[in-house]
Every structure is written in C-alpha cells, then in structure tokens.
Design a protein around this motif. Structure first.
Motif, PDB file in Angstrom:
ATOM      1  N   ALA A  13      32.979  -1.919  -6.993  1.00 35.73           N
ATOM      2  CA  ALA A  13      33.978  -1.445  -6.031  1.00 35.73           C
ATOM      3  C   ALA A  13      33.320  -0.879  -4.784  1.00 35.73           C
ATOM      4  N   SER A  14      32.147  -0.340  -4.936  1.00 38.09           N
ATOM      5  CA  SER A  14      31.437   0.255  -3.802  1.00 38.09           C
ATOM      6  C   SER A  14      30.751  -0.789  -2.935  1.00 38.09           C
ATOM      7  N   TRP A  15      30.176  -1.794  -3.555  1.00 36.45           N
ATOM      8  CA  TRP A  15      29.313  -2.718  -2.826  1.00 36.45           C
ATOM      9  C   TRP A  15      29.935  -4.089  -2.573  1.00 36.45           C
ATOM     10  N   SER A  16      31.139  -4.345  -3.063  1.00 33.62           N
ATOM     11  CA  SER A  16      31.768  -5.647  -2.855  1.00 33.62           C
ATOM     12  C   SER A  16      32.052  -5.893  -1.385  1.00 33.62           C
ATOM     13  N   LYS A  17      32.106  -7.161  -1.050  1.00 33.89           N
ATOM     14  CA  LYS A  17      32.529  -7.535   0.302  1.00 33.89           C
ATOM     15  C   LYS A  17      33.972  -7.078   0.472  1.00 33.89           C
ATOM     16  N   LEU A  18      34.346  -6.801   1.700  1.00 44.57           N
ATOM     17  CA  LEU A  18      35.678  -6.240   1.965  1.00 44.57           C
ATOM     18  C   LEU A  18      36.805  -7.077   1.377  1.00 44.57           C
ATOM     19  N   ASP A  19      36.696  -8.399   1.434  1.00 34.68           N
ATOM     20  CA  ASP A  19      37.777  -9.248   0.923  1.00 34.68           C
ATOM     21  C   ASP A  19      37.857  -9.248  -0.603  1.00 34.68           C
ATOM     22  N   GLU A  20      36.825  -8.768  -1.276  1.00 41.06           N
ATOM     23  CA  GLU A  20      36.810  -8.691  -2.734  1.00 41.06           C
ATOM     24  C   GLU A  20      36.968  -7.256  -3.243  1.00 41.06           C
ATOM     25  N   ARG A  21      36.905  -6.306  -2.342  1.00 41.99           N
ATOM     26  CA  ARG A  21      36.865  -4.898  -2.743  1.00 41.99           C
ATOM     27  C   ARG A  21      38.160  -4.417  -3.390  1.00 41.99           C
ATOM     28  N   GLY A  22      39.302  -4.870  -2.922  1.00 40.23           N
ATOM     29  CA  GLY A  22      40.583  -4.393  -3.449  1.00 40.23           C
ATOM     30  C   GLY A  22      40.712  -4.558  -4.947  1.00 40.23           C
ATOM     31  N   LYS A  23      40.381  -5.747  -5.433  1.00 39.60           N
ATOM     32  CA  LYS A  23      40.473  -6.013  -6.870  1.00 39.60           C
ATOM     33  C   LYS A  23      39.463  -5.159  -7.635  1.00 39.60           C
ATOM     34  N   LEU A  66      27.560   8.063  -3.530  1.00 36.67           N
ATOM     35  CA  LEU A  66      27.785   6.681  -3.094  1.00 36.67           C
ATOM     36  C   LEU A  66      29.140   6.555  -2.405  1.00 36.67           C
ATOM     37  N   GLN A  67      30.138   7.176  -2.983  1.00 39.03           N
ATOM     38  CA  GLN A  67      31.480   7.152  -2.407  1.00 39.03           C
ATOM     39  C   GLN A  67      31.484   7.765  -1.006  1.00 39.03           C
ATOM     40  N   GLU A  68      30.791   8.875  -0.842  1.00 43.95           N
ATOM     41  CA  GLU A  68      30.681   9.520   0.472  1.00 43.95           C
ATOM     42  C   GLU A  68      29.971   8.590   1.456  1.00 43.95           C
ATOM     43  N   PHE A  69      28.862   8.008   1.033  1.00 47.26           N
ATOM     44  CA  PHE A  69      28.081   7.123   1.891  1.00 47.26           C
ATOM     45  C   PHE A  69      28.896   5.913   2.338  1.00 47.26           C
ATOM     46  N   MET A  70      29.658   5.330   1.415  1.00 45.77           N
ATOM     47  CA  MET A  70      30.428   4.122   1.722  1.00 45.77           C
ATOM     48  C   MET A  70      31.784   4.419   2.365  1.00 45.77           C
ATOM     49  N   GLY A  71      32.170   5.690   2.412  1.00 45.99           N
ATOM     50  CA  GLY A  71      33.460   6.046   3.002  1.00 45.99           C
ATOM     51  C   GLY A  71      34.639   5.652   2.129  1.00 45.99           C
ATOM     52  N   LEU A  72      34.460   5.707   0.830  1.00 47.67           N
ATOM     53  CA  LEU A  72      35.511   5.329  -0.114  1.00 47.67           C
ATOM     54  C   LEU A  72      36.252   6.557  -0.631  1.00 47.67           C
ATOM     55  N   GLU A  73      37.447   6.325  -1.132  1.00 47.59           N
ATOM     56  CA  GLU A  73      38.229   7.387  -1.766  1.00 47.59           C
ATOM     57  C   GLU A  73      38.780   6.860  -3.076  1.00 47.59           C
ATOM     58  N   ILE A  74      37.915   6.721  -4.037  1.00 51.58           N
ATOM     59  CA  ILE A  74      38.309   6.225  -5.356  1.00 51.58           C
ATOM     60  C   ILE A  74      38.440   7.391  -6.327  1.00 51.58           C
ATOM     61  N   LEU A  75      37.371   8.128  -6.485  1.00 52.59           N
ATOM     62  CA  LEU A  75      37.355   9.283  -7.388  1.00 52.59           C
ATOM     63  C   LEU A  75      37.671  10.526  -6.563  1.00 52.59           C
ATOM     64  N   THR A  76      38.963  10.863  -6.504  1.00 52.23           N
ATOM     65  CA  THR A  76      39.391  12.011  -5.716  1.00 52.23           C
ATOM     66  C   THR A  76      40.037  13.062  -6.611  1.00 52.23           C
ATOM     67  N   GLU A 115      20.395  -1.586   3.510  1.00 50.25           N
ATOM     68  CA  GLU A 115      19.513  -2.204   4.497  1.00 50.25           C
ATOM     69  C   GLU A 115      18.696  -3.351   3.907  1.00 50.25           C
ATOM     70  N   ASN A 116      18.298  -3.222   2.648  1.00 54.06           N
ATOM     71  CA  ASN A 116      17.474  -4.244   2.002  1.00 54.06           C
ATOM     72  C   ASN A 116      18.290  -5.326   1.295  1.00 54.06           C
ATOM     73  N   GLY A 117      19.593  -5.147   1.277  1.00 56.12           N
ATOM     74  CA  GLY A 117      20.446  -6.133   0.610  1.00 56.12           C
ATOM     75  C   GLY A 117      20.322  -6.132  -0.898  1.00 56.12           C
ATOM     76  N   THR A 118      19.876  -5.032  -1.478  1.00 56.98           N
ATOM     77  CA  THR A 118      19.688  -4.956  -2.924  1.00 56.98           C
ATOM     78  C   THR A 118      20.895  -4.345  -3.642  1.00 56.98           C
ATOM     79  N   SER A 119      21.912  -3.996  -2.898  1.00 57.94           N
ATOM     80  CA  SER A 119      23.054  -3.283  -3.487  1.00 57.94           C
ATOM     81  C   SER A 119      23.951  -4.162  -4.330  1.00 57.94           C
ATOM     82  N   SER A 120      23.887  -5.457  -4.151  1.00 56.57           N
ATOM     83  CA  SER A 120      24.820  -6.318  -4.887  1.00 56.57           C
ATOM     84  C   SER A 120      24.359  -6.615  -6.311  1.00 56.57           C
ATOM     85  N   THR A 121      23.195  -6.149  -6.681  1.00 58.54           N
ATOM     86  CA  THR A 121      22.691  -6.363  -8.025  1.00 58.54           C
ATOM     87  C   THR A 121      23.260  -5.303  -8.952  1.00 58.54           C
ATOM     88  N   TYR A 122      24.195  -5.709  -9.797  1.00 60.96           N
ATOM     89  CA  TYR A 122      24.770  -4.772 -10.772  1.00 60.96           C
ATOM     90  C   TYR A 122      24.980  -5.462 -12.089  1.00 60.96           C
TER      91      TYR A 122
END
Length: 122
Positions: A13-23, A66-76, A115-122
């Motif tokens: 949910a944090s690192w998905s592309k915007l079009d995939e993030r909602g799901k 991570l939520q703060e860094f990405m500007g997300l509001e999931i765990l509130t 920056e390194n593009g390593t975030s999508s590895t989960y």
C-alpha cells in the motif's frame, strides 16, 4: 498469524504505483481492522510485551515513519485507536525503546529505497 499478511499489505500500500494503490490500501485497512478487533489488552499477549507484539514491530515503529514519509493516512487514530495506542505503548516500552532505530534514520532509509528503486521488493 495476521502479521504475515498485514506487513506485506502495508508495504504494498505504501510503495504501489498510484493507479494500483487504492486496492492495496483497501487490503491493508481490512487486515488492520482485524488486528484492531483482536487487541483486547494493552498488548496482544496481555499487559506485558510478548512475542506477538515483537512480531508487530514493523506496524508499531516502521510503518508510522513510512506512512509519514509517503504522505499516507492508513493507520490513523480515528480509524484504529487501539492499534495506535498499542503502537505508542510498544515503542515507548523501556526495553523496546532502546533497541529501535531513530525515526529520522527510518525516514532516511525509506528515502534511499525510493531513490534507488528498491522499495518495490516485498
């Protein structure tokens, strides 16, 4: 154990592309709702930190940064008051607190991942 599903869902949910993030966010929220319902005491094992709480370290300490860094509001606090309180209690526990990396270092780590593009590895 719910951590096994929840951690990858929050990461996705944090690192998905915007079009995939909602799901991905919806999936993470559903798993967090389950956790919220399971939390009956101060910690998952009762009144003291136990193995289940330690397994949830990512959700308690890493994910809020991570939520703060990405500007997300999931765990509130509004959506998940018990998990947020558990998170505060866990990370401020005297034994746990001295072992956690500082929040600033976590955010720097996430910045490097992005920056390194390593975030999508989960």
């Amino acid at each position: 154990m719910f951590w096994i599903q929840c951690v990858p869902a929050l990461w996705k949910a944090s690192w998905s592309k915007l079009d995939e993030r909602g799901k991905a966010v919806e999936e993470a929220i559903e798993l967090l709702k389950f956790m919220e319902d399971e939390l009956k005491d101060k910690f998952f094992g009762g009144e003291t930190v136990g193995l289940v709480d330690i397994a949830g370290n990512f959700i308690a300490h890493w994910f809020p940064a991570l939520q703060e860094f990405m500007g997300l509001e999931i765990l509130t606090e509004e959506k998940f008051p018990k998990i947020c309180q558990w998170s505060r209690d866990f990370v401020n526990h005297s034994v746990v607190k001295e072992t956690l990396p500082p929040r600033g270092k976590l955010i720097a780590f996430f910045r490097t991942c992005l920056e390194n593009g390593t975030s999508s590895t989960y």
